[in-house]
Design an enzyme around this catalytic site. Structure first.
Site, PDB file in Angstrom:
ATOM      1  N   SER A  16      20.436 -60.946  52.540  1.00 13.85           N
ATOM      2  CA  SER A  16      19.991 -60.772  50.878  1.00 13.85           C
ATOM      3  C   SER A  16      18.430 -61.337  50.751  1.00 13.85           C
ATOM      4  O   SER A  16      18.243 -62.564  51.424  1.00 13.85           O
ATOM      5  CB  SER A  16      20.996 -61.183  49.986  1.00 13.85           C
ATOM      6  OG  SER A  16      20.462 -60.923  48.780  1.00 13.85           O
ATOM      7  N   GLU A  17      17.400 -60.666  50.376  1.00 13.53           N
ATOM      8  CA  GLU A  17      16.032 -61.108  50.559  1.00 13.53           C
ATOM      9  C   GLU A  17      15.773 -62.543  49.853  1.00 13.53           C
ATOM     10  O   GLU A  17      14.847 -63.000  49.820  1.00 13.53           O
ATOM     11  CB  GLU A  17      15.253 -60.125  50.272  1.00 13.53           C
ATOM     12  CG  GLU A  17      15.181 -59.320  48.802  1.00 13.53           C
ATOM     13  CD  GLU A  17      16.241 -58.231  48.705  1.00 13.53           C
ATOM     14  OE1 GLU A  17      17.284 -58.115  49.469  1.00 13.53           O
ATOM     15  OE2 GLU A  17      15.944 -57.464  47.744  1.00 13.53           O
ATOM     16  N   ASN A  18      16.543 -62.543  48.932  1.00 12.03           N
ATOM     17  CA  ASN A  18      16.401 -64.078  48.278  1.00 12.03           C
ATOM     18  C   ASN A  18      16.433 -65.153  49.113  1.00 12.03           C
ATOM     19  O   ASN A  18      16.097 -66.309  48.750  1.00 12.03           O
ATOM     20  CB  ASN A  18      17.098 -64.034  46.811  1.00 12.03           C
ATOM     21  CG  ASN A  18      18.729 -63.782  47.171  1.00 12.03           C
ATOM     22  OD1 ASN A  18      19.161 -63.145  47.908  1.00 12.03           O
ATOM     23  ND2 ASN A  18      19.312 -64.710  46.559  1.00 12.03           N
ATOM     24  N   GLY A  19      16.909 -65.051  50.595  1.00  5.01           N
ATOM     25  CA  GLY A  19      16.802 -66.121  51.275  1.00  5.01           C
ATOM     26  C   GLY A  19      18.244 -66.397  52.236  1.00  5.01           C
ATOM     27  O   GLY A  19      18.365 -67.729  52.232  1.00  5.01           O
ATOM     28  N   SER A  71      11.873 -65.030  54.569  1.00  6.01           N
ATOM     29  CA  SER A  71      12.685 -63.694  54.354  1.00  6.01           C
ATOM     30  C   SER A  71      11.992 -62.512  54.176  1.00  6.01           C
ATOM     31  O   SER A  71      12.619 -61.431  55.053  1.00  6.01           O
ATOM     32  CB  SER A  71      13.514 -63.680  52.970  1.00  6.01           C
ATOM     33  OG  SER A  71      14.509 -63.007  52.807  1.00  6.01           O
TER      34      SER A  71
END
Lengths: 218, 215
Positions: free
Chosen positions: B47-50, B89
């Site tokens: 998930s690109e938030n980290g 990320s």
């Protein structure tokens, strides 16, 4: 070395037209205590640099609802109707920036770079008016550094050298913005003694941290 | 869209995943993919938030306020997961390390262009991480309904909405069909049960290459 201050003292440093990086992703990892103090101070016409405009009652959304934001560089506003209203009526000027590009532009300023070359946005409106540079046969957009006066970030723990560690997905933009503020203010849950964070575990070295505010959240 | 159609699209996309793939799923319909991973295939979700190694949603009452996905939903972390900052990320994403991304679309065209981030004058949510994902992922799969709510085609000769990225779509999976981008053009690979090739052609504005196995 950092200085411990109150949230109200942090808010008092921020002036109209200050350029302010604020950490967090959909308000997770947002410095809520400092944001609340800025809401209480009522400082208007801020320029905010944020991943998202968060929710109307959480994160930077609270500054938007209180009409304190004059302009923003942001990648996503879909969870906050109020910012969309204020953009539509011209109250807030917005530059939409792809999220990865936003992070690199913030990081560039904090690390002494004039900008970065990225393929993201080629052939889209994001590339309009920007220089395209070919490196080894591939095109990239020149994206310039985003300057900021303040970085307001949220960490889990600091030690007395100002070194920071974060919590899970609340890390997000915080370590990048920590490097980018001419003045960086970190809101933390607790401050531990020297040696209380293993140097191997430090995510943000204390040299980037000018002020620490204790969070009211924990 | 009916649940069975969502499941059908998710199951079809899941067949594209290979053991060991690193995968990023967009918000909404693309997340359906995670419910249909074939047995014996292990994929790792970013998930690109980290976070790499996203696990299932927590049980009621077990939510951790510091554990969300990019859509804001609560998640868990699987053993072997890692957390990282947003620049790392998107370095993962832009640097070509993600094997597959699955995203929704407002429009997609026969040159592999995708539009999924704004409708001028109406909706300005912003692109979030979509432009980086479509630019950087090795394989870009579009998951969507074949037509919009008014029944108009979404697979066009040329996108009319602002683009997310140019020429990056590899596969389109809809309720009606599976279409593959090739150097020759857009190839109709599969037609869903209950539809004919003619149904798909009628519901598609783009020029389609119909292979022999469907003629």
């Amino acid at each position: 070395m950092y200085k411990l201050i109150t949230a109200a003292e942090a808010a008092a440093m921020i002036k109209p037209r200050s350029r302010v990086c604020i950490g967090g992703f959909l308000a997770v990892g947002a410095p809520e205590t400092v944001i609340d103090a800025i809401v209480a101070a009522g400082t208007r016409d801020l320029h905010i640099i944020v991943i998202a405009s968060d929710w109307e009652n959480r994160g930077v959304g609270k500054l938007v609802v209180n009409h304190q934001v004059g302009s923003a560089q942001v990648s996503h506003m879909g969870t906050n109707k109020e910012i969309q209203n204020q953009v539509n009526c011209g109250e807030i000027k917005v530059e939409l920036v792809p999220q990865g590009t936003l992070m690199e532009r913030v990081r560039a300023f904090g690390t002494g770079l004039g900008g970065v070359l990225t393929p993201t946005g080629l052939g889209t409106v994001v590339a309009e008016g920007k220089q395209v540079i070919n490196v080894n046969g591939r095109d990239y957009i020149l994206e310039t550094a985003i300057e900021s006066d303040f970085a307001l970030i949220r960490a889990k723990k600091a030690d007395q050298a100002g070194n920071l560690i974060y919590s899970k997905t609340a890390r997000n933009s915080n370590p990048i913005m920590a490097m980018a503020g001419k003045v960086t203010i970190a809101e933390v849950d607790e401050i531990v003694e020297l040696g209380g964070i293993d140097p191997e575990d430090v995510i943000t070295p204390g040299i980037f941290v000018n002020y620490i505010v204790l969070s009211k959240e924990k | 869209m009916a649940m069975d159609k969502r499941a059908q699209i998710g199951a079809r996309i899941a067949k594209e995943l290979k053991d060991g793939d690193y995968v990023n799923l967009g918000i909404g319909l693309p997340t359906e993919t995670a419910n249909h991973i074939p047995p014996g295939i292990r994929v790792v979700f970013q998930s690109e938030n980290g976070i790499m190694g996203v696990g299932p949603a927590p049980a009621n009452g077990e939510e951790d306020q510091d554990m969300i996905n990019a859509g804001g939903g609560f998640i868990t972390a699987l053993p072997g997961a890692s957390y990282f900052d947003s620049a790392t990320s998107f370095g993962i994403i832009r640097g070509g390390h993600i094997d597959v991304t699955v995203l929704g679309a407002l429009q997609v065209d026969q040159e592999g262009n995708l539009a999924n981030w704004m409708i001028p004058g109406k909706l300005i949510p912003g692109m979030g991480g979509a432009m980086d994902l479509v630019t950087g992922a090795k394989k870009v799969i579009v998951a969507m309904e074949h037509c919009d709510k008014q029944g108009n085609p979404k697979i066009l000769r040329k996108c009319t909405l602002p683009l997310t990225a140019k020429g990056r779509v590899s596969l389109i999976v809809t309720d009606m069909a599976v279409l593959e981008m090739t150097p020759q053009g857009l190839v109709l690979q599969e037609v869903s049960e209950g539809y004919t090739v003619q149904d798909v052609v009628k519901a598609t504005e783009a020029d389609l290459i119909i292979p022999d196995h469907l003629k």
